[in-house]
Design a protein around this motif. Structure first.
Motif, PDB file in Angstrom:
ATOM      1  N   GLY A  26      -3.916  12.415  19.298  1.00 22.92           N
ATOM      2  CA  GLY A  26      -2.487  12.165  19.488  1.00 22.92           C
ATOM      3  C   GLY A  26      -2.285  11.117  20.576  1.00 22.92           C
ATOM      4  N   THR A  27      -1.072  10.581  20.668  1.00 16.35           N
ATOM      5  CA  THR A  27      -0.819   9.507  21.649  1.00 16.35           C
ATOM      6  C   THR A  27       0.465   9.684  22.451  1.00 16.35           C
ATOM      7  N   SER A  28       1.214  10.760  22.220  1.00 14.98           N
ATOM      8  CA  SER A  28       2.474  10.866  22.961  1.00 14.98           C
ATOM      9  C   SER A  28       2.152  11.139  24.436  1.00 14.98           C
ATOM     10  N   ARG A  29       2.875  10.599  25.302  1.00 15.62           N
ATOM     11  CA  ARG A  29       2.671  10.696  26.766  1.00 15.62           C
ATOM     12  C   ARG A  29       1.370  10.037  27.232  1.00 15.62           C
ATOM     13  N   TYR A  56       7.370   7.425  20.978  1.00 17.85           N
ATOM     14  CA  TYR A  56       6.517   7.629  22.146  1.00 17.85           C
ATOM     15  C   TYR A  56       6.475   6.431  23.096  1.00 17.85           C
ATOM     16  N   HIS A 100       9.664  11.731  11.289  1.00 18.11           N
ATOM     17  CA  HIS A 100       9.545  12.433  12.577  1.00 18.11           C
ATOM     18  C   HIS A 100      10.685  13.442  12.753  1.00 18.11           C
ATOM     19  N   THR A 104       7.282  15.814   9.843  1.00 19.08           N
ATOM     20  CA  THR A 104       6.820  16.566  11.013  1.00 19.08           C
ATOM     21  C   THR A 104       7.926  17.381  11.669  1.00 19.08           C
ATOM     22  N   THR A 105       7.446  18.363  12.422  1.00 21.85           N
ATOM     23  CA  THR A 105       8.276  19.035  13.414  1.00 21.85           C
ATOM     24  C   THR A 105       7.327  19.480  14.532  1.00 21.85           C
ATOM     25  N   GLN A 136       3.183  18.060   9.374  1.00 19.54           N
ATOM     26  CA  GLN A 136       2.664  18.206  10.745  1.00 19.54           C
ATOM     27  C   GLN A 136       3.566  19.151  11.527  1.00 19.54           C
ATOM     28  N   PHE A 148      -3.030  22.353  22.247  1.00 22.53           N
ATOM     29  CA  PHE A 148      -3.185  22.976  23.576  1.00 22.53           C
ATOM     30  C   PHE A 148      -1.829  23.385  24.143  1.00 22.53           C
ATOM     31  N   ALA A 149      -0.797  23.430  23.290  1.00 20.95           N
ATOM     32  CA  ALA A 149       0.567  23.703  23.761  1.00 20.95           C
ATOM     33  C   ALA A 149       0.897  22.782  24.937  1.00 20.95           C
ATOM     34  N   GLY A 153      -1.043  21.387  26.906  1.00 27.08           N
ATOM     35  CA  GLY A 153      -1.914  21.620  28.062  1.00 27.08           C
ATOM     36  C   GLY A 153      -1.697  22.974  28.702  1.00 27.08           C
ATOM     37  N   GLY A 200     -11.488  23.934  25.879  1.00 22.07           N
ATOM     38  CA  GLY A 200     -10.882  22.948  24.965  1.00 22.07           C
ATOM     39  C   GLY A 200     -11.406  23.160  23.548  1.00 22.07           C
ATOM     40  N   ILE A 243      -4.666  17.177  16.330  1.00 24.70           N
ATOM     41  CA  ILE A 243      -4.577  15.883  17.032  1.00 24.70           C
ATOM     42  C   ILE A 243      -4.317  16.078  18.531  1.00 24.70           C
ATOM     43  N   LYS A 295      -8.209  11.299  29.366  1.00 22.79           N
ATOM     44  CA  LYS A 295      -9.479  11.341  30.117  1.00 22.79           C
ATOM     45  C   LYS A 295     -10.677  11.280  29.172  1.00 22.79           C
ATOM     46  N   ASN A 348     -13.270  17.359  23.484  1.00 25.03           N
ATOM     47  CA  ASN A 348     -12.460  17.695  22.305  1.00 25.03           C
ATOM     48  C   ASN A 348     -13.173  17.333  21.010  1.00 25.03           C
TER      49      ASN A 348
HETATM   50  N1  NAP Z   1       7.245  16.283  16.290  1.00 26.28           N
HETATM   51  C1  NAP Z   1       6.072  15.652  16.269  1.00 26.28           C
HETATM   52  O1  NAP Z   1       5.795  14.902  15.351  1.00 26.28           O
HETATM   53  C2  NAP Z   1       5.145  15.846  17.407  1.00 26.28           C
HETATM   54  C3  NAP Z   1       5.490  16.648  18.516  1.00 26.28           C
HETATM   55  C4  NAP Z   1       4.584  16.850  19.522  1.00 26.28           C
HETATM   56  C5  NAP Z   1       3.333  16.239  19.461  1.00 26.28           C
HETATM   57  N2  NAP Z   1       3.001  15.426  18.399  1.00 26.28           N
HETATM   58  C6  NAP Z   1       1.673  14.765  18.314  1.00 26.28           C
HETATM   59  O2  NAP Z   1       0.662  15.715  18.676  1.00 26.28           O
HETATM   60  C7  NAP Z   1      -0.131  15.198  19.741  1.00 26.28           C
HETATM   61  C8  NAP Z   1      -0.667  16.330  20.604  1.00 26.28           C
HETATM   62  O3  NAP Z   1       0.358  17.073  21.229  1.00 26.28           O
HETATM   63  P1  NAP Z   1       0.689  16.980  22.792  1.00 26.28           P
HETATM   64  O4  NAP Z   1       0.251  15.655  23.275  1.00 26.28           O
HETATM   65  O5  NAP Z   1       2.108  17.334  22.990  1.00 26.28           O
HETATM   66  O6  NAP Z   1      -0.119  18.151  23.472  1.00 26.28           O
HETATM   67  P2  NAP Z   1      -1.614  18.759  23.427  1.00 26.28           P
HETATM   68  O7  NAP Z   1      -2.549  17.875  22.687  1.00 26.28           O
HETATM   69  O8  NAP Z   1      -1.465  20.173  23.012  1.00 26.28           O
HETATM   70  O9  NAP Z   1      -1.993  18.771  24.996  1.00 26.28           O
HETATM   71  C9  NAP Z   1      -2.194  17.601  25.691  1.00 26.28           C
HETATM   72  C10 NAP Z   1      -2.544  17.986  27.131  1.00 26.28           C
HETATM   73  O10 NAP Z   1      -3.804  18.669  27.159  1.00 26.28           O
HETATM   74  C11 NAP Z   1      -4.634  18.088  28.166  1.00 26.28           C
HETATM   75  N3  NAP Z   1      -6.015  18.101  27.649  1.00 26.28           N
HETATM   76  C12 NAP Z   1      -6.499  17.444  26.560  1.00 26.28           C
HETATM   77  N4  NAP Z   1      -7.783  17.735  26.343  1.00 26.28           N
HETATM   78  C13 NAP Z   1      -8.165  18.584  27.328  1.00 26.28           C
HETATM   79  C14 NAP Z   1      -9.381  19.241  27.653  1.00 26.28           C
HETATM   80  N5  NAP Z   1     -10.479  19.097  26.891  1.00 26.28           N
HETATM   81  N6  NAP Z   1      -9.421  20.035  28.754  1.00 26.28           N
HETATM   82  C15 NAP Z   1      -8.316  20.204  29.518  1.00 26.28           C
HETATM   83  N7  NAP Z   1      -7.120  19.618  29.267  1.00 26.28           N
HETATM   84  C16 NAP Z   1      -7.034  18.815  28.173  1.00 26.28           C
HETATM   85  C17 NAP Z   1      -4.127  16.687  28.351  1.00 26.28           C
HETATM   86  O11 NAP Z   1      -4.322  16.291  29.694  1.00 26.28           O
HETATM   87  P3  NAP Z   1      -5.373  15.127  30.089  1.00 26.28           P
HETATM   88  O12 NAP Z   1      -4.690  13.838  29.765  1.00 26.28           O
HETATM   89  O13 NAP Z   1      -5.564  15.381  31.538  1.00 26.28           O
HETATM   90  O14 NAP Z   1      -6.609  15.354  29.277  1.00 26.28           O
HETATM   91  C18 NAP Z   1      -2.638  16.819  28.050  1.00 26.28           C
HETATM   92  O15 NAP Z   1      -1.917  17.153  29.208  1.00 26.28           O
HETATM   93  C19 NAP Z   1       0.819  14.245  20.460  1.00 26.28           C
HETATM   94  O16 NAP Z   1       0.151  13.345  21.293  1.00 26.28           O
HETATM   95  C20 NAP Z   1       1.517  13.599  19.280  1.00 26.28           C
HETATM   96  O17 NAP Z   1       0.717  12.573  18.719  1.00 26.28           O
HETATM   97  C21 NAP Z   1       3.889  15.245  17.367  1.00 26.28           C
END
Ligand code: NAP
Length: 311
Positions: free
Chosen positions: A56-59, A94, A150, A177-178, A200, A231-232, A234, A258, A275, A280, A287
């Motif tokens: 994923g790439t958001s944030r 994003y 989206h 997606t949602t 998604q 990871f909700a 993180g 992870g 995703i 890092k 992952n």
């Molecule tokens: N409506 C939609 O379409 C929608 C909504 C939400 C998300 N998304 C997509 O889904 C992707 C993933 O969701 P998300 O970014 O919200 O959250 P996520 O992947 O659940 O969590 C990301 C967080 O986990 C940490 N992290 C990652 N790998 C880790 C590891 N091995 N150990 C410890 N910490 C770890 C990252 O920090 P570090 O940077 O420090 O690793 C970051 O803070 C998004 O990037 C986006 O592409 C889509």
């Protein structure tokens, strides 16, 4: 990929793994051994296989593109490719992410089987078409494999556009997606009445709502599932902080929290791909390790759920 490429990738990986191991972040032998058997899932509408861990790439990619940030994210992206990653998910929602990603893709050649997935997030047909073309230019790709609507935004309008693009061969798959468990009822009725290739939504060991209806529905209709927020965002790591990984996690080739969370998500039979997002390199390597070795079976999944709930 040719043999020289493989050897170079292998050498680069070993160097990276040795560096990470030296600072105690990775058990290199295990992860490298796992590389030999990458887990993939079939997209029902085409038969194409995808690795179960994408990116994923958001944030994480929504940064000011200064040299330090770009160098860091370049290493993250390179580690992703070196570990066999192909699925990248982004969105015009994003911020700078698509621009940053595109700049990096111009410097770090992606694999030939890059699975470029973005979203359309606007109102109106014309605005949607313009936005998707802008995304394509930012990424610097010939076309996207997958475009997703989206958060269901103006979905009836974009659905028509995307189906036309698909029939013209401009994209391969259409998705929607949602996240956070929002709009599940509407999403279900959309999926029941329209032949989407992909859906998604959020699913993780701390939030299993999707198991009730969305995951069975997707399996029933042959819709590939991309899981966001594995990871909700993180927050799952807050709960496991200070708790050792249970010994039995090694039975399914899991060496970190992870990997515990990711293996839980992708071992659900209806899930095609998760995703996770990270900024890092060592988290990326960690992952990607979840996409190798064995996955937990049903009994082990129940054990993971109760263990996580007990923390
Ligand atoms: N409506 C939609 O379409 C929608 C909504 C939400 C998300 N998304 C997509 O889904 C992707 C993933 O969701 P998300 O970014 O919200 O959250 P996520 O992947 O659940 O969590 C990301 C967080 O986990 C940490 N992290 C990652 N790998 C880790 C590891 N091995 N150990 C410890 N910490 C770890 C990252 O920090 P570090 O940077 O420090 O690793 C970051 O803070 C998004 O990037 C986006 O592409 C889509």
């Amino acid at each position: 990929m040719n043999r020289t490429h493989n050897r170079n990738d292998r050498r680069r990986f070993l160097k990276l793994a040795a560096g990470l191991a030296a600072i105690g972040l990775l058990r290199p032998a295990k992860t490298f051994a796992q590389r030999e058997a990458q887990i993939t899932r079939v997209i029902a509408s085409s038969g194409q296989r995808l690795p179960v861990i994408g990116m994923g790439t958001s944030r994480t990619f929504d940064v000011t593109p200064d040299p330090a940030a770009m160098a860091n994210l370049g290493e993250v992206l390179q580690a992703f490719f070196q570990q066999g990653g192909t699925v990248i998910d982004s969105s015009p929602m994003y911020g700078n992410s698509e621009q940053v990603l595109g700049d990096l893709l111009r410097r770090i050649p992606p694999p030939a089987n890059l699975f470029a997935a973005t979203k359309v997030w606007t109102d109106g047909e014309e605005s949607g078409i313009e936005q998707m073309e802008h995304s394509r230019q930012l990424w610097g790709v010939d076309g996207f494999e997958l475009i997703q609507i989206h958060n269901l935004r103006d979905w009836q309008v974009h659905y028509e556009t995307l189906m036309a693009m698909k029939s013209e061969g401009k994209i391969r798959y259409v998705g929607i997606t949602t996240s956070h468990g929002r709009d599940h009822d509407e999403l279900q009725s959309v999926l029941k009445s329209h032949p989407f290739d992909f859906v998604q939504f959020s699913y993780n060991v701390g939030n299993r709502d999707a198991e009730r209806e969305l995951l069975p529905l997707a399996a029933d209709r042959g819709i590939a599932v991309i899981v966001n927020r594995p990871f909700a965002r993180g927050s799952l790591f807050q709960k496991t902080k200070g708790h050792p990984l249970p010994d039995w996690a090694a039975d399914f080739d899991c060496g970190s929290w992870g990997q515990f969370f990711l293996k839980y998500v992708v071992s659900h039979p209806a899930v095609s791909c998760a995703i996770p997002a990270t900024s890092k390199v060592h988290h990326m390597v960690d992952n990607m390790g979840a996409g190798f070795g064995r996955l937990p079976d049903q009994t082990e999944r129940r054990r993971m759920e109760s263990y996580f709930a007990s923390l």
